[in-house]
Structure formats: structure tokens, C-alpha cells
Design a protein around this motif. Sequence first.
Motif, PDB file in Angstrom:
ATOM      1  N   ASP A 152       0.809  -1.228   0.000  1.00 25.85           N
ATOM      2  CA  ASP A 152       0.000   0.000   0.000  1.00 25.85           C
ATOM      3  C   ASP A 152       0.838   1.272   0.000  1.00 25.85           C
ATOM      4  O   ASP A 152       0.513   2.225  -0.699  1.00 25.85           O
ATOM      5  N   PHE A 153       1.893   1.287   0.811  1.00 28.64           N
ATOM      6  CA  PHE A 153       2.680   2.530   0.927  1.00 28.64           C
ATOM      7  C   PHE A 153       4.190   2.332   0.722  1.00 28.64           C
ATOM      8  O   PHE A 153       4.868   3.212   0.230  1.00 28.64           O
TER       9      PHE A 153
ATOM     10  N   ILE B 119      -3.288   4.642  15.070  1.00 26.44           N
ATOM     11  CA  ILE B 119      -2.616   3.590  14.301  1.00 26.44           C
ATOM     12  C   ILE B 119      -1.631   4.218  13.312  1.00 26.44           C
ATOM     13  O   ILE B 119      -1.961   5.198  12.644  1.00 26.44           O
ATOM     14  N   ALA B 120      -0.427   3.618  13.234  1.00 26.00           N
ATOM     15  CA  ALA B 120       0.574   4.049  12.244  1.00 26.00           C
ATOM     16  C   ALA B 120       0.319   3.288  10.945  1.00 26.00           C
ATOM     17  O   ALA B 120       0.130   2.074  10.975  1.00 26.00           O
ATOM     18  N   PRO B 121       0.300   3.965   9.797  1.00 29.88           N
ATOM     19  CA  PRO B 121      -0.156   3.309   8.559  1.00 29.88           C
ATOM     20  C   PRO B 121       0.913   2.575   7.753  1.00 29.88           C
ATOM     21  O   PRO B 121       0.586   1.984   6.727  1.00 29.88           O
ATOM     22  N   TYR B 122       2.179   2.614   8.179  1.00 28.55           N
ATOM     23  CA  TYR B 122       3.271   2.116   7.330  1.00 28.55           C
ATOM     24  C   TYR B 122       3.024   0.705   6.779  1.00 28.55           C
ATOM     25  O   TYR B 122       3.393   0.407   5.644  1.00 28.55           O
ATOM     26  N   MET B 123       2.389  -0.172   7.561  1.00 26.28           N
ATOM     27  CA  MET B 123       2.222  -1.567   7.147  1.00 26.28           C
ATOM     28  C   MET B 123       0.957  -1.824   6.322  1.00 26.28           C
ATOM     29  O   MET B 123       0.688  -2.967   5.931  1.00 26.28           O
ATOM     30  N   GLY B 124       0.162  -0.771   6.063  1.00 27.64           N
ATOM     31  CA  GLY B 124      -0.932  -0.899   5.115  1.00 27.64           C
ATOM     32  C   GLY B 124      -2.206  -1.541   5.638  1.00 27.64           C
ATOM     33  O   GLY B 124      -2.416  -1.660   6.851  1.00 27.64           O
ATOM     34  N   GLU B 125      -3.036  -1.947   4.667  1.00 28.34           N
ATOM     35  CA  GLU B 125      -4.428  -2.306   4.946  1.00 28.34           C
ATOM     36  C   GLU B 125      -4.635  -3.335   6.053  1.00 28.34           C
ATOM     37  O   GLU B 125      -5.436  -3.128   6.966  1.00 28.34           O
ATOM     38  N   ASP B 126      -3.929  -4.461   5.977  1.00 30.02           N
ATOM     39  CA  ASP B 126      -4.237  -5.517   6.963  1.00 30.02           C
ATOM     40  C   ASP B 126      -3.801  -5.137   8.376  1.00 30.02           C
ATOM     41  O   ASP B 126      -4.206  -5.769   9.351  1.00 30.02           O
ATOM     42  N   SER B 127      -2.990  -4.091   8.499  1.00 29.83           N
ATOM     43  CA  SER B 127      -2.599  -3.627   9.842  1.00 29.83           C
ATOM     44  C   SER B 127      -3.697  -2.760  10.469  1.00 29.83           C
ATOM     45  O   SER B 127      -3.712  -2.541  11.676  1.00 29.83           O
ATOM     46  N   ILE B 128      -4.612  -2.271   9.636  1.00 35.41           N
ATOM     47  CA  ILE B 128      -5.632  -1.324  10.102  1.00 35.41           C
ATOM     48  C   ILE B 128      -7.025  -1.954  10.194  1.00 35.41           C
ATOM     49  O   ILE B 128      -7.766  -1.698  11.146  1.00 35.41           O
ATOM     50  N   THR B 129      -7.373  -2.792   9.213  1.00 35.34           N
ATOM     51  CA  THR B 129      -8.751  -3.300   9.153  1.00 35.34           C
ATOM     52  C   THR B 129      -9.222  -4.083  10.396  1.00 35.34           C
ATOM     53  O   THR B 129     -10.407  -4.001  10.729  1.00 35.34           O
ATOM     54  N   TRP B 138     -13.390   3.326  16.889  1.00 41.24           N
ATOM     55  CA  TRP B 138     -12.743   4.159  15.874  1.00 41.24           C
ATOM     56  C   TRP B 138     -11.260   3.859  15.736  1.00 41.24           C
ATOM     57  O   TRP B 138     -10.576   3.608  16.725  1.00 41.24           O
ATOM     58  N   VAL B 139     -10.787   3.972  14.505  1.00 43.31           N
ATOM     59  CA  VAL B 139      -9.357   3.978  14.220  1.00 43.31           C
ATOM     60  C   VAL B 139      -8.967   5.419  13.889  1.00 43.31           C
ATOM     61  O   VAL B 139      -9.664   6.084  13.110  1.00 43.31           O
ATOM     62  N   ILE B 140      -7.899   5.891  14.498  1.00 42.82           N
ATOM     63  CA  ILE B 140      -7.392   7.228  14.162  1.00 42.82           C
ATOM     64  C   ILE B 140      -6.017   7.040  13.530  1.00 42.82           C
ATOM     65  O   ILE B 140      -5.039   6.706  14.205  1.00 42.82           O
ATOM     66  N   THR B 172      -6.681   4.893   2.962  1.00 44.69           N
ATOM     67  CA  THR B 172      -7.332   4.441   4.199  1.00 44.69           C
ATOM     68  C   THR B 172      -8.807   4.840   4.218  1.00 44.69           C
ATOM     69  O   THR B 172      -9.620   4.126   4.802  1.00 44.69           O
ATOM     70  N   ALA B 173      -9.149   5.968   3.571  1.00 40.95           N
ATOM     71  CA  ALA B 173     -10.557   6.394   3.550  1.00 40.95           C
ATOM     72  C   ALA B 173     -11.450   5.349   2.889  1.00 40.95           C
ATOM     73  O   ALA B 173     -12.648   5.289   3.155  1.00 40.95           O
ATOM     74  N   LYS B 174     -10.839   4.518   2.042  1.00 43.94           N
ATOM     75  CA  LYS B 174     -11.614   3.444   1.395  1.00 43.94           C
ATOM     76  C   LYS B 174     -11.817   2.241   2.326  1.00 43.94           C
ATOM     77  O   LYS B 174     -12.667   1.395   2.077  1.00 43.94           O
ATOM     78  N   TRP B 175     -10.991   2.130   3.338  1.00 41.60           N
ATOM     79  CA  TRP B 175     -11.063   0.953   4.225  1.00 41.60           C
ATOM     80  C   TRP B 175     -12.085   1.151   5.351  1.00 41.60           C
ATOM     81  O   TRP B 175     -12.536   0.189   5.945  1.00 41.60           O
ATOM     82  N   GLY B 176     -12.389   2.388   5.667  1.00 41.80           N
ATOM     83  CA  GLY B 176     -13.368   2.682   6.706  1.00 41.80           C
ATOM     84  C   GLY B 176     -14.313   3.760   6.214  1.00 41.80           C
ATOM     85  O   GLY B 176     -14.379   4.043   5.009  1.00 41.80           O
ATOM     86  N   THR B 177     -15.032   4.357   7.145  1.00 39.19           N
ATOM     87  CA  THR B 177     -15.989   5.416   6.803  1.00 39.19           C
ATOM     88  C   THR B 177     -15.792   6.565   7.795  1.00 39.19           C
ATOM     89  O   THR B 177     -15.097   6.390   8.801  1.00 39.19           O
ATOM     90  N   PRO B 178     -16.411   7.715   7.539  1.00 40.88           N
ATOM     91  CA  PRO B 178     -16.318   8.808   8.525  1.00 40.88           C
ATOM     92  C   PRO B 178     -16.991   8.450   9.859  1.00 40.88           C
ATOM     93  O   PRO B 178     -16.923   9.226  10.799  1.00 40.88           O
ATOM     94  N   GLU B 179     -17.605   7.271   9.921  1.00 39.02           N
ATOM     95  CA  GLU B 179     -18.240   6.815  11.171  1.00 39.02           C
ATOM     96  C   GLU B 179     -17.304   5.951  12.010  1.00 39.02           C
ATOM     97  O   GLU B 179     -17.644   5.611  13.144  1.00 39.02           O
ATOM     98  N   ASN B 180     -16.163   5.536  11.438  1.00 40.02           N
ATOM     99  CA  ASN B 180     -15.254   4.704  12.249  1.00 40.02           C
ATOM    100  C   ASN B 180     -13.776   5.011  12.015  1.00 40.02           C
ATOM    101  O   ASN B 180     -12.897   4.286  12.497  1.00 40.02           O
ATOM    102  N   LEU B 181     -13.523   6.092  11.291  1.00 44.90           N
ATOM    103  CA  LEU B 181     -12.151   6.441  10.937  1.00 44.90           C
ATOM    104  C   LEU B 181     -11.939   7.938  11.132  1.00 44.90           C
ATOM    105  O   LEU B 181     -12.764   8.753  10.710  1.00 44.90           O
TER     106      LEU B 181
END
Lengths: 273, 273
Positions: A152-153, B119-129, B138-140, B172-181
Motif C-alpha cells: 500500500d505505501f 494507528i501508524a499506517p506504514y504496514m498498510g491495509e491488513d494492519s488497520i482493518t 474508531w481507528v485514528i 485508508t478512507a476506502k477501508w473505513g468510513t467517517p463513522e469509524n475512521l
Amino acid sequence: MDKAKLIAEIKSKKSFLCVGLDTDMDLIPKHLLDTEDPIFEFNKAIIDATKDFCVAYKPNIAFYECHGPKGWESLKKTLDYIPKDKFTIADAKRGDIGNTSRYYAKTFFEYMDFDAVTIAPYMGEDSITPFLEYKDKWVIVLALTSNKGALDFQFMTDMNGEKLYERVLKKTAKWGTPENLMYVVGATRAESIKTVRKIVPNHFFLVPGFGAQGGSLIDTAQYGWNDDCGLLVNSSRGILYASNGEDFAQKAGEKAQEIQKQMEVILVEKGFI
Amino acid sequence: MDKAKLIAEIKSKKSFLCVGLDTDMDLIPKHLLDTEDPIFEFNKAIIDATKDFCVAYKPNIAFYECHGPKGWESLKKTLDYIPKDKFTIADAKRGDIGNTSRYYAKTFFEYMDFDAVTIAPYMGEDSITPFLEYKDKWVIVLALTSNKGALDFQFMTDMNGEKLYERVLKKTAKWGTPENLMYVVGATRAESIKTVRKIVPNHFFLVPGFGAQGGSLIDTAQYGWNDDCGLLVNSSRGILYASNGEDFAQKAGEKAQEIQKQMEVILVEKGFI
């Protein structure tokens, strides 16, 4: 532990295996659940069974902190139980502003006496340097991780063709030295290990993704080797959960030995031992 | 806590202040050091003094885990003490491969009952979902941090002129919504808040860097505002250590109220209340 001692241990054990202590209450043998501290009991048996075949242990902190204070006690007892000739890695993937990262460094290098801690680089220099101020302690920076999300990044490419993970390597290499800095380089991206090795010829790599995640030991050694060996290859689930019966420790030991034997062949071929 | 409730709290308290509980044993008043749990005693007094002026509390986990199991107990006691109408954020900056991130999610959403975790985003989608699978949690994601090191990687620019933090926002905006991200967007980079707001018009921002780090509230509101307010502005040291004497809680309350008053002016000007 300093680099010379780590290299000496690799030669002595004929192994560059790191055993990842990702100790999962849902996966450990059921007969341990009645003990007072199942996580520690499991780790103790795994350490006893594998210590002749590895040079490092790497507890992943997520599996401990999900149990709250009791999990942190299990972690500390585990660390105290690991023989002193092992390189110990807190796989914590921490990183915060400088003022705060200092406290994470205190956690893993003072409150606990780990040799190394893994760090996520997103927040840059001041998130990493507080860890580098400790003598004979190591920072292991996430460069190229073994998971799908790495795409992803980490492979984002700038106008000069430089990828994010390459920039992470080049920049962070200036903040530390091969004596206090290593890199996480996933075994699942063997071709990229070659690129990483060109950028940081003298640093050790911590290589996850071997075993359960599908990476190859031969490829890792082919692309990642340097004159110091330069590799700590991690296996977690493949060793820990080789059996979930009463014989779990024995099977874990056999699995670790099987990997050690493969590593010994590589070390001999490379003329390292 | 869901988004509607958070917005209702902002209207009710006339505030979008988050108090950062970066409770540092070296900085808290000396007379507390003789109590059984100085960190909790300090936090309790700070919460009592500030709860009428803020909508959120954000303990930074580094300041707790450096004390081992006892620190985790202080953290849990603190979380349990925070009134139920507050939005609670574990500032943990975690992130690991999917299999492991699930355990970090368990830590902060099950073992402890935080509303959100950074959450730090360096590791991408599966680290956040794994964090996004919890209802009303919520994930920030770290997008643009407030520290100097943010410049090292977050502004890296690809061939289309897109910066790393912009890519983080878009993906990341595609992985969640404004209701949980939500996103961490530092107040020290006010001009960039504008860019961020364009990319994610509907998400809340957690804004650190106001106060001790030099960010401006007016600029943050000018560039970051959306129809939901969309801002949680954090202050830690400026409130916690307003005094280090016996009157520390009173001074912290006064400082929080001072910020709340400034926020009320903004909320009225925007026609939000």
C-alpha cells in the motif's frame, strides 16, 4: 548485546534463527490453560526445547498486552527466563514524537532489558533517535514488511524512482550505525531483499515471513547475506504450533532443529563456519 | 461512542477539546509521589478539574507502559474513572500484520474499552482493518504528525505530485468510513490541514501540536472545520503541567476552561451552537 557477540553466537550455534514468541492463548495446548500463567509455561517449554538451535527470541508484544497487567508480567518473566547468550527483540513496532518515544525506549531498555525493539518509521527521525541513545541496544526499523499491506505505501515511488522503503533505509542509516540499527525485511519479497542489501550492505536484517507466511530460506540467504551473515531469520507459528498436544515442546524443538540444520548448510557453504 | 453522540457532546460542552493524559512521573507534583498510585491520583484530579471543559481524553500509552504491569493498572483505572459521556482515545500508534493487529485491537477495544486507538499506517491495509471490525469503535490513522520528523517521509512526493500523507488519506478512507475512521493532523502544519480537509471532507481530525508544540487554534479551526465541527483539538502538557504545586488541578481546570472559551467563540462564529 553488541554486534561482535551476536556474530560469535551465530558461529557457535551454527544458526541465525530467531524464534518468534507470538504466544496465542487460543493456540497453545489446552492442558496448559489450567496453570497459573499459561503463557509463561508455554514459553518456558518452548525456550528449553529450542535454545540450542537459535540465537534470538522475539516476543511480539501484541500477544502479551492483550491480557493487561498479567500479560506484561508473563512477558517480563519470559524475558528473564531467556538465556543470557540470546539476542532478545521486543517486536513492538512503536514510534511517537521524540518526547514520547523516550518513554517507549525506557519501557523496553530500562524497565525490561531487551537488546532490541522494532520501530515503525512513519513519524521520522525524532521518533527513532531516543532508542539509539542506549549503549549496546538496537533499533530494528520496519523497512519492507512481509504482509500484503506492505504494497500500500512502502513501494510508493518518488520522481527519481526511489521507493518509500528505500528512502527509509537511506535516511535512517544516517541516524544510527550497523552497530545499533537493523532492518525488518520480509522473506516474502526475496527479490527486494537484494535491493535492500545494496543500500545497506553492512546492517543486519530481521527477516520475518519465513514459514507460515511462505518465504524461502534459500532465497533470503542468497539475496540478504553479507560478510557478517547479516541475517536473523524469524519463525513463529511454524515452530510454536508444530503440535498442539502434550508433545508441543518436543515438536517445536524438532522444527527449530530442522531449520537450524538448513541454516548450518548455508553457513558452511558461505564459508562462515 | 458513535459520531452523532460525539457531535452532541461537542454542542453540549461547547468544546472540541481533548485532554491528553501524558502523565509523566518526572513532572507531576512531588506531593503525589507518596500515594499508592501517583499516576492515577494525578489523572483523577485532572479529570475532575477538566471534565466540564472537554469532550475527550487521550492517554498516551508510552507514559503508562514504561511502568510495566503497574502502569497498565493505572491506565485501566484511569479509563474506568473517565465519565461515560467522554470520547476516549488510546494514543498507542500501533500497527502490525493482520494476524497480530487483531490482538492490539483486543487490547484496546476488549480488555480495555476505549472508543478509539491511534494507528501508524506504514504496514498498510491488513494492519488497520482488524480495528475497524468493532461496532462504534474508531481507528485514528496517523496522516500528518505534528513533530519535526514528519518531514522525513510524510511529504515524500510521487510522480503525480501526490504526497505520502495524501496517499495515506486516500487509501485508508476506502477501508473505513467517517463513522469509524479519523485522522491525526498536526496543528503545527496549519496550511496542510486545508489540503487534508479537501481530501477527506467528512472525517474527524484529532489535532495534536496545539499549545506546547506551537500550533494555533484559530488556524486549525479555519482550515480544518467541517459541518460536523470535525475537530478534536488535543492539549496535553499545557493543561497537565500548568502548575506543579498543590494547585495543579485547579490550574489545569483554569487552562482547560480558557481553551474551552476560545472554542466556544469559534463554535458560535461557525453557527454550530
